[in-house]
Design an enzyme around this catalytic site. Structure first.
Site, PDB file in Angstrom:
ATOM      1  CG  ASN A  66      -1.821  -1.238   1.197  1.00 42.28           C
ATOM      2  OD1 ASN A  66      -1.972  -1.906   0.163  1.00 42.28           O
ATOM      3  ND2 ASN A  66      -2.386  -1.572   2.339  1.00 42.28           N
ATOM      4  CG  HIS A  83       3.835  -2.011  -4.679  1.00 44.52           C
ATOM      5  ND1 HIS A  83       2.656  -2.705  -4.647  1.00 44.52           N
ATOM      6  CD2 HIS A  83       4.758  -2.884  -5.137  1.00 44.52           C
ATOM      7  CE1 HIS A  83       2.862  -3.939  -5.081  1.00 44.52           C
ATOM      8  NE2 HIS A  83       4.120  -4.075  -5.388  1.00 44.52           N
TER       9      HIS A  83
HETATM   10  N1  APR Z   1     -10.143  -7.151   4.992  1.00 43.85           N
HETATM   11  C1  APR Z   1      -9.206  -8.013   4.479  1.00 43.85           C
HETATM   12  N2  APR Z   1      -9.060  -8.250   3.141  1.00 43.85           N
HETATM   13  C2  APR Z   1      -9.929  -7.620   2.307  1.00 43.85           C
HETATM   14  C3  APR Z   1     -10.937  -6.732   2.778  1.00 43.85           C
HETATM   15  C4  APR Z   1     -11.016  -6.503   4.192  1.00 43.85           C
HETATM   16  N3  APR Z   1     -11.905  -5.673   4.717  1.00 43.85           N
HETATM   17  N4  APR Z   1     -11.646  -6.275   1.703  1.00 43.85           N
HETATM   18  C5  APR Z   1     -11.086  -6.866   0.591  1.00 43.85           C
HETATM   19  N5  APR Z   1     -10.060  -7.673   0.959  1.00 43.85           N
HETATM   20  C6  APR Z   1      -9.182  -8.497   0.096  1.00 43.85           C
HETATM   21  C7  APR Z   1      -9.786  -8.945  -1.221  1.00 43.85           C
HETATM   22  O1  APR Z   1     -10.503 -10.159  -1.086  1.00 43.85           O
HETATM   23  C8  APR Z   1      -8.535  -9.129  -2.088  1.00 43.85           C
HETATM   24  O2  APR Z   1      -8.005 -10.444  -1.946  1.00 43.85           O
HETATM   25  O3  APR Z   1      -8.082  -7.693  -0.239  1.00 43.85           O
HETATM   26  C9  APR Z   1      -7.543  -8.122  -1.495  1.00 43.85           C
HETATM   27  C10 APR Z   1      -7.298  -6.882  -2.346  1.00 43.85           C
HETATM   28  O4  APR Z   1      -6.655  -7.297  -3.517  1.00 43.85           O
HETATM   29  P1  APR Z   1      -6.118  -6.215  -4.577  1.00 43.85           P
HETATM   30  O5  APR Z   1      -7.122  -5.176  -4.777  1.00 43.85           O
HETATM   31  O6  APR Z   1      -5.635  -7.005  -5.745  1.00 43.85           O
HETATM   32  O7  APR Z   1      -4.895  -5.515  -3.816  1.00 43.85           O
HETATM   33  P2  APR Z   1      -3.364  -5.963  -3.657  1.00 43.85           P
HETATM   34  O8  APR Z   1      -3.238  -7.431  -3.498  1.00 43.85           O
HETATM   35  O9  APR Z   1      -2.778  -5.103  -2.626  1.00 43.85           O
HETATM   36  O10 APR Z   1      -2.772  -5.541  -5.102  1.00 43.85           O
HETATM   37  C11 APR Z   1      -1.394  -5.660  -5.302  1.00 43.85           C
HETATM   38  O11 APR Z   1      -1.517  -4.500  -7.392  1.00 43.85           O
HETATM   39  O12 APR Z   1      -2.540  -2.885  -8.541  1.00 43.85           O
HETATM   40  C12 APR Z   1      -1.370  -3.193  -7.937  1.00 43.85           C
HETATM   41  O13 APR Z   1       0.259  -1.780  -7.013  1.00 43.85           O
HETATM   42  C13 APR Z   1      -1.041  -2.240  -6.817  1.00 43.85           C
HETATM   43  O14 APR Z   1      -0.161  -2.749  -4.626  1.00 43.85           O
HETATM   44  C14 APR Z   1      -1.115  -3.125  -5.574  1.00 43.85           C
HETATM   45  C15 APR Z   1      -0.864  -4.504  -6.132  1.00 43.85           C
END
Ligand code: APR
Length: 248
Positions: free
Chosen positions: A103, A120
């Site tokens: 994040n 990131h």
């Molecule tokens: N608590 C815990 N997990 C949650 C919640 C919650 N309240 N709400 C959603 N999630 C989960 C979703 O089920 C999903 O698996 O959080 C995850 C979010 O996934 P992404 O949106 O893909 O985020 P992330 O894994 O951080 O993405 C990785 O991708 O776009 C790039 O650079 C960006 O850092 C990011 C990277």
């Protein structure tokens, strides 16, 4: 679920070196949307058009208008939620050592964590693309985009765009943390973006227990995670801390 909360709390109390890998899901309860899944940013806009370094260099105003303006307004208002505060409590109790976060919102630091690897980068700062002069994103005047440095070059946010490398120091430190931890909490990540998604795999291979917290299963759940606690990170972290403090 309660058994898994108890099991996790007991394991954390006995652990020597706990690390956490976090993703966008941990900030959803701070009103910051995730990237993927329902309500995800990339469901609405194409990341290759708006979050790739080539797109930013080609047309920074377009990227500001469609993506960064909104990110600034949301992150400026965001506050740490119970999941961030729970990890800060684990650090205070001497249990959690390091957070590796994907994040860019700096909510872990705002919650009180002191050892955070921004895998990131971050959105809190802008850096001049020529002279590396920095200034805070919260001071960006959204009526004058893109923000320009006195040297005449434009500023860019200090987050890692698609098409850019992760800083080697952050990779090296994160791999070290993965190899040394005996528990890795994996909270709110879809675990589809590399190289971040490989960090729990490294930790697992070096003998760590991998505990996922997510409302959904991920590619890690079947073969890498020892268990997953299904649900919202804020409530689950609250329950883990309550259980854990009963042991102390
Ligand atoms: N608590 C815990 N997990 C949650 C919640 C919650 N309240 N709400 C959603 N999630 C989960 C979703 O089920 C999903 O698996 O959080 C995850 C979010 O996934 P992404 O949106 O893909 O985020 P992330 O894994 O951080 O993405 C990785 O991708 O776009 C790039 O650079 C960006 O850092 C990011 C990277």
């Amino acid at each position: 679920m309660d058994d898994l909360i108890k099991k996790t709390a007991k394991k954390l109390v006995l652990a020597k070196n706990v690390a956490a890998l976090t993703g966008a899901g941990i900030s959803v309860e701070s009103n910051i949307p995730p990237f993927r899944g329902p309500g995800g940013i990339w469901e609405k806009i194409d990341p290759m058009q708006y979050a790739h370094i080539d797109a930013f260099i080609k047309d920074p105003v377009k990227v500001w208008d469609v993506l960064l303006k909104n990110m600034k307004e949301i992150i400026d208002l965001a506050k740490p939620n119970d999941a961030h505060l729970g990890l800060a409590r684990l650090e205070k109790l001497g249990i959690l050592k390091t957070i590796i976060t994907q994040n860019v919102d700096q909510l872990h630091q705002k919650a009180g964590n002191t050892d955070v690897i921004e895998f990131h980068g971050n959105f809190a700062w802008q850096r001049c693309m020529k002279c590396n002069n920095r200034f805070e994103t919260r001071k960006v005047d959204l009526t004058k985009l893109p923000p320009q440095c006195e040297c005449g070059e434009i500023y860019r946010p200090e987050c890692v765009f698609f098409g850019e490398m992760i800083p080697p120091d952050d990779i090296e430190r994160s791999e070290q943390v993965a190899l040394e931890c005996d528990i890795m909490l994996v909270i709110g990540t879809s675990a589809v973006v590399q190289p971040a998604a490989h960090i729990p795999v490294l930790a697992k291979r070096s003998g760590a227990t991998i505990i996922e917290i997510n409302p959904e299963r991920t590619p890690l759940t079947k073969n890498i995670s020892d268990w997953i606690i299904i649900g919202q990170a804020g409530r689950i972290m609250n329950n883990i801390i309550a259980e854990l403090e009963a042991f102390l």
